[in-house]
Design an enzyme around this catalytic site. Structure first.
Site, PDB file in Angstrom:
ATOM      1  N   LEU A 156      11.053   6.688  17.734  1.00 19.57           N
ATOM      2  CA  LEU A 156      11.468   6.413  19.317  1.00 19.57           C
ATOM      3  C   LEU A 156      10.665   5.988  20.193  1.00 19.57           C
ATOM      4  O   LEU A 156      11.129   4.888  20.795  1.00 19.57           O
ATOM      5  CB  LEU A 156      11.667   8.099  19.697  1.00 19.57           C
ATOM      6  CG  LEU A 156      12.347   8.251  21.044  1.00 19.57           C
ATOM      7  CD1 LEU A 156      13.968   7.824  21.070  1.00 19.57           C
ATOM      8  CD2 LEU A 156      12.426   9.731  21.293  1.00 19.57           C
ATOM      9  N   SER A 181      12.084   6.851   7.258  1.00 13.14           N
ATOM     10  CA  SER A 181      11.825   6.668   8.870  1.00 13.14           C
ATOM     11  C   SER A 181      12.446   5.135   9.120  1.00 13.14           C
ATOM     12  O   SER A 181      12.331   3.988   8.477  1.00 13.14           O
ATOM     13  CB  SER A 181      10.310   6.292   9.107  1.00 13.14           C
ATOM     14  OG  SER A 181       9.843   6.235  10.335  1.00 13.14           O
ATOM     15  N   CYS A 219       7.008  -3.994  15.616  1.00 19.86           N
ATOM     16  CA  CYS A 219       6.570  -3.157  16.788  1.00 19.86           C
ATOM     17  C   CYS A 219       5.123  -3.435  17.302  1.00 19.86           C
ATOM     18  O   CYS A 219       4.283  -3.820  16.297  1.00 19.86           O
ATOM     19  CB  CYS A 219       6.818  -1.723  16.019  1.00 19.86           C
ATOM     20  SG  CYS A 219       8.364  -1.369  15.571  1.00 19.86           S
ATOM     21  N   CYS A 245       6.664  -6.919   7.278  1.00 14.87           N
ATOM     22  CA  CYS A 245       7.933  -6.328   8.146  1.00 14.87           C
ATOM     23  C   CYS A 245       8.133  -7.324   9.050  1.00 14.87           C
ATOM     24  O   CYS A 245       7.310  -8.023   9.611  1.00 14.87           O
ATOM     25  CB  CYS A 245       7.499  -4.824   8.817  1.00 14.87           C
ATOM     26  SG  CYS A 245       8.722  -4.055   9.546  1.00 14.87           S
ATOM     27  N   CYS A 255       0.028   2.582   7.767  1.00 18.92           N
ATOM     28  CA  CYS A 255       0.699   1.539   8.709  1.00 18.92           C
ATOM     29  C   CYS A 255       0.501   0.074   8.300  1.00 18.92           C
ATOM     30  O   CYS A 255       0.186  -0.523   9.336  1.00 18.92           O
ATOM     31  CB  CYS A 255       0.615   1.884  10.190  1.00 18.92           C
ATOM     32  SG  CYS A 255       1.015   3.621  10.480  1.00 18.92           S
ATOM     33  N   CYS A 291       3.730   8.439   0.116  1.00 15.91           N
ATOM     34  CA  CYS A 291       4.152   7.599   1.407  1.00 15.91           C
ATOM     35  C   CYS A 291       4.313   6.091   0.771  1.00 15.91           C
ATOM     36  O   CYS A 291       3.342   5.690   0.411  1.00 15.91           O
ATOM     37  CB  CYS A 291       3.372   7.541   2.532  1.00 15.91           C
ATOM     38  SG  CYS A 291       3.772   6.375   3.897  1.00 15.91           S
ATOM     39  N   GLY A 333       7.179  -1.801   6.047  1.00 21.52           N
ATOM     40  CA  GLY A 333       8.476  -2.273   5.865  1.00 21.52           C
ATOM     41  C   GLY A 333       9.425  -1.370   6.737  1.00 21.52           C
ATOM     42  O   GLY A 333       9.012  -0.200   7.013  1.00 21.52           O
ATOM     43  N   GLU A 334      10.617  -1.688   6.886  1.00 23.30           N
ATOM     44  CA  GLU A 334      11.952  -0.962   7.422  1.00 23.30           C
ATOM     45  C   GLU A 334      12.794  -0.777   6.388  1.00 23.30           C
ATOM     46  O   GLU A 334      13.532  -1.728   6.014  1.00 23.30           O
ATOM     47  CB  GLU A 334      12.168  -1.990   8.728  1.00 23.30           C
ATOM     48  CG  GLU A 334      13.499  -1.586   9.199  1.00 23.30           C
ATOM     49  CD  GLU A 334      13.549  -0.109   9.735  1.00 23.30           C
ATOM     50  OE1 GLU A 334      12.578   0.410  10.230  1.00 23.30           O
ATOM     51  OE2 GLU A 334      14.495   0.554   9.220  1.00 23.30           O
ATOM     52  N   ASN A 351      -2.893   4.926  16.226  1.00 20.63           N
ATOM     53  CA  ASN A 351      -4.005   4.546  15.299  1.00 20.63           C
ATOM     54  C   ASN A 351      -4.183   3.010  15.789  1.00 20.63           C
ATOM     55  O   ASN A 351      -3.649   2.106  15.588  1.00 20.63           O
ATOM     56  CB  ASN A 351      -3.393   4.534  13.838  1.00 20.63           C
ATOM     57  CG  ASN A 351      -4.576   4.750  12.986  1.00 20.63           C
ATOM     58  OD1 ASN A 351      -5.547   4.664  13.130  1.00 20.63           O
ATOM     59  ND2 ASN A 351      -4.226   4.907  11.707  1.00 20.63           N
ATOM     60  N   CYS A 393       1.844  -1.887  15.645  1.00 20.34           N
ATOM     61  CA  CYS A 393       1.937  -1.738  13.986  1.00 20.34           C
ATOM     62  C   CYS A 393       1.256  -2.874  13.087  1.00 20.34           C
ATOM     63  O   CYS A 393       1.756  -3.983  13.561  1.00 20.34           O
ATOM     64  CB  CYS A 393       3.151  -1.491  13.536  1.00 20.34           C
ATOM     65  SG  CYS A 393       3.366  -1.087  11.659  1.00 20.34           S
ATOM     66  N   GLU A 418       0.867  -1.380  -0.131  1.00 21.45           N
ATOM     67  CA  GLU A 418      -0.032   0.092  -0.090  1.00 21.45           C
ATOM     68  C   GLU A 418       0.773   1.150   0.082  1.00 21.45           C
ATOM     69  O   GLU A 418       2.150   1.180   0.481  1.00 21.45           O
ATOM     70  CB  GLU A 418      -0.856  -0.015   1.264  1.00 21.45           C
ATOM     71  CG  GLU A 418      -0.442   0.016   2.485  1.00 21.45           C
ATOM     72  CD  GLU A 418      -1.324  -0.089   3.619  1.00 21.45           C
ATOM     73  OE1 GLU A 418      -1.945  -1.110   3.672  1.00 21.45           O
ATOM     74  OE2 GLU A 418      -1.398   0.980   4.503  1.00 21.45           O
TER      75      GLU A 418
HETATM   76  N1  SAH Z   1       9.949   0.820   9.621  1.00 23.99           N
HETATM   77  C1  SAH Z   1       9.911   2.203   9.490  1.00 23.99           C
HETATM   78  C2  SAH Z   1       8.599   2.671   9.065  1.00 23.99           C
HETATM   79  C3  SAH Z   1       7.469   2.293   9.741  1.00 23.99           C
HETATM   80  S1  SAH Z   1       6.009   3.449   9.448  1.00 23.99           S
HETATM   81  C4  SAH Z   1       9.949   2.613  11.181  1.00 23.99           C
HETATM   82  O1  SAH Z   1       9.538   1.860  12.342  1.00 23.99           O
HETATM   83  O2  SAH Z   1      10.215   4.176  11.510  1.00 23.99           O
HETATM   84  C5  SAH Z   1       6.153   5.155  10.166  1.00 23.99           C
HETATM   85  C6  SAH Z   1       5.711   5.440  11.393  1.00 23.99           C
HETATM   86  O3  SAH Z   1       4.519   4.972  11.947  1.00 23.99           O
HETATM   87  C7  SAH Z   1       6.750   4.783  12.602  1.00 23.99           C
HETATM   88  O4  SAH Z   1       7.072   5.640  13.543  1.00 23.99           O
HETATM   89  C8  SAH Z   1       5.779   3.746  13.255  1.00 23.99           C
HETATM   90  O5  SAH Z   1       6.320   3.292  14.444  1.00 23.99           O
HETATM   91  C9  SAH Z   1       4.388   4.462  13.043  1.00 23.99           C
HETATM   92  N2  SAH Z   1       3.373   3.584  13.397  1.00 23.99           N
HETATM   93  C10 SAH Z   1       2.907   2.323  12.799  1.00 23.99           C
HETATM   94  N3  SAH Z   1       1.908   1.937  13.357  1.00 23.99           N
HETATM   95  C11 SAH Z   1       1.503   2.755  13.959  1.00 23.99           C
HETATM   96  C12 SAH Z   1       0.153   2.982  14.607  1.00 23.99           C
HETATM   97  N4  SAH Z   1      -0.825   1.935  14.500  1.00 23.99           N
HETATM   98  N5  SAH Z   1      -0.369   3.995  15.103  1.00 23.99           N
HETATM   99  C13 SAH Z   1       0.601   5.157  15.137  1.00 23.99           C
HETATM  100  N6  SAH Z   1       1.885   5.131  14.514  1.00 23.99           N
HETATM  101  C14 SAH Z   1       2.226   4.012  13.856  1.00 23.99           C
END
Ligand code: SAH
Length: 358
Positions: free
Chosen positions: A218, A194, A119, A115, A336, A108, A162-163, A293, A122, A95
């Site tokens: 972070l 990111s 986290c 991934c 996400c 984006c 993805g990362e 979210n 996510c 997506e």
């Molecule tokens: N792998 C990368 C990109 C992830 S998506 C990373 O970890 O940074 C971009 C951002 O959205 C990241 O900070 C991720 O932690 C955050 N994110 C993912 N799912 C989320 C959610 N359900 N609510 C809020 N932020 C979210």
């Protein structure tokens, strides 16, 4: 069985010159083909009308322009945001999101199918990693969106599924090609990637001489809190991650953006304000708060608007440069990984992994 045709969109300008030389074509042909692929965004060799039919046929024997095909497009009714689901050649789906701002159009993109970072909040990580995306598949998301919406894409965020630091070579190739003057020539200063904090590759990136913005996820104000939300913290200590951010800033002069997904009762306390202040006060950076979210697979709640604002105001009073990310496209599947996740689970009886043809 015939050998698989090579994906011609994955070659950068120099590589394409070499490829064309190898099949006996002149350099100006490579220039024309590169322009068809990366400026005019052609999806087929037939469109390349300034090439002879014979050359087009020769190209299509040896190469293909691998499809990134739109499966679904959701247009928000509340703000100028659109979400796209794209199907790749092997049936996997990714997506991407288009956000229109007054300064331009921002896309984006996803960098992997799924991934493996895990986290907790996510959706992208729930089915694990299926595979890395190729350079061409990352470019293809931007190109398709530019074609579909008919307007120039000016900004890119690599913040979809993805990362990027876990798909380093392709990510780097993508950055070079999307910002190349022979292609769409998107300014590196308009690109943000990111990462959850894969230290060795953040340090590598600092040495690449790029001008992109690095955003660090972070999410926790201490090593212990980070570990609760992000398994990657078991591998890299917060102190190492912050040191890598400092190195990136020193080497590139680009200010780091810290992302902090606010989860009610988990990382939005007074103690978090204090710890965050201690971490960020002396750094030239920007903090972006993202009210989490909620995803149906997990029990995380977003703080109320009032609490999020209070959290932000306290940090601001402490001298932190902080914003709350404006919610976009709230009426269409959250970003996400939620759009892909819904699609994948709807393919009845097909678990995530069965989409992988590798
Ligand atoms: N792998 C990368 C990109 C992830 S998506 C990373 O970890 O940074 C971009 C951002 O959205 C990241 O900070 C991720 O932690 C955050 N994110 C993912 N799912 C989320 C959610 N359900 N609510 C809020 N932020 C979210």
């Amino acid at each position: 069985m015939a050998a698989e045709r090579k994906d011609i969109r994955s070659y950068n300008y120099e590589e394409l010159l070499k490829e064309m030389q190898d099949i006996g074509e002149k350099p100006f042909r490579a220039k024309q083909i590169y322009e068809w692929l990366h400026v005019k965004l052609a999806d087929s060799f037939d469109e390349m009308t300034n090439l002879s039919k014979a050359l087009r046929e020769k190209l299509s024997v040896n190469y293909e322009i691998r499809k990134v095909s739109m499966l679904e497009r959701q247009i928000s009714a509340v703000d100028p945001t659109e979400k796209f689901l794209f199907e790749l050649k092997d049936g996997n789906v990714v997506e991407s999101v288009l956000m229109k701002y007054n300064y331009g159009n921002s896309v984006c993109i996803s960098s992997q199918v799924g991934c493996r970072m895990g986290c907790r909040f996510c959706a992208s990580t729930i089915g694990g990693l299926v595979r890395n995306l190729t350079i061409s598949e990352m470019l293809g998301q931007v190109y398709q969106i530019q074609k579909i919406c008919g307007e120039r894409v000016s900004n890119i965020v690599v913040m979809g599924t993805g990362e990027p630091m876990d798909n380093y070579e392709s990510f780097l190739g993508f950055i070079h090609m999307i910002s190349d003057e022979h292609g769409l020539h998107i300014s590196q200063r308009n690109i943000t990637a990111s990462t959850c904090g894969i230290v060795p590759n953040m340090l590598r990136l600092a040495e690449e001489g790029l001008q992109i913005t690095l955003a660090l996820s972070l999410h926790g104000s201490s090593q212990e809190k980070r570990k609760k939300l992000m398994p990657v913290a078991n591998k890299y200590d917060l102190s190492e991650v912050l040191a890598a951010c400092d190195t990136y800033f020193e080497k590139t002069g680009r200010r780091i953006t810290f992302e902090y997904s606010l989860v009610q009762g988990v990382n939005d306390t007074q103690e978090d304000v204090q710890e965050l202040t201690a971490i960020l006060k002396h750094r030239n950076c920007h903090l972006n708060l993202i009210p989490v979210n909620p995803i149906k697979e997990r029990d995380f709640q977003k703080p109320s608007r009032k609490n999020a604002l209070e959290f932000k105001n306290k940090l601001e009073k402490n001298g932190i440069n902080v914003t709350i990310r404006r919610e976009r496209g709230s009426d269409i599947d959250g970003a996400c990984g939620q759009l892909r996740r819904r699609y994948v689970t709807a393919r009845k009886g097909e678990p995530d992994e069965s989409l992988c043809n590798d």
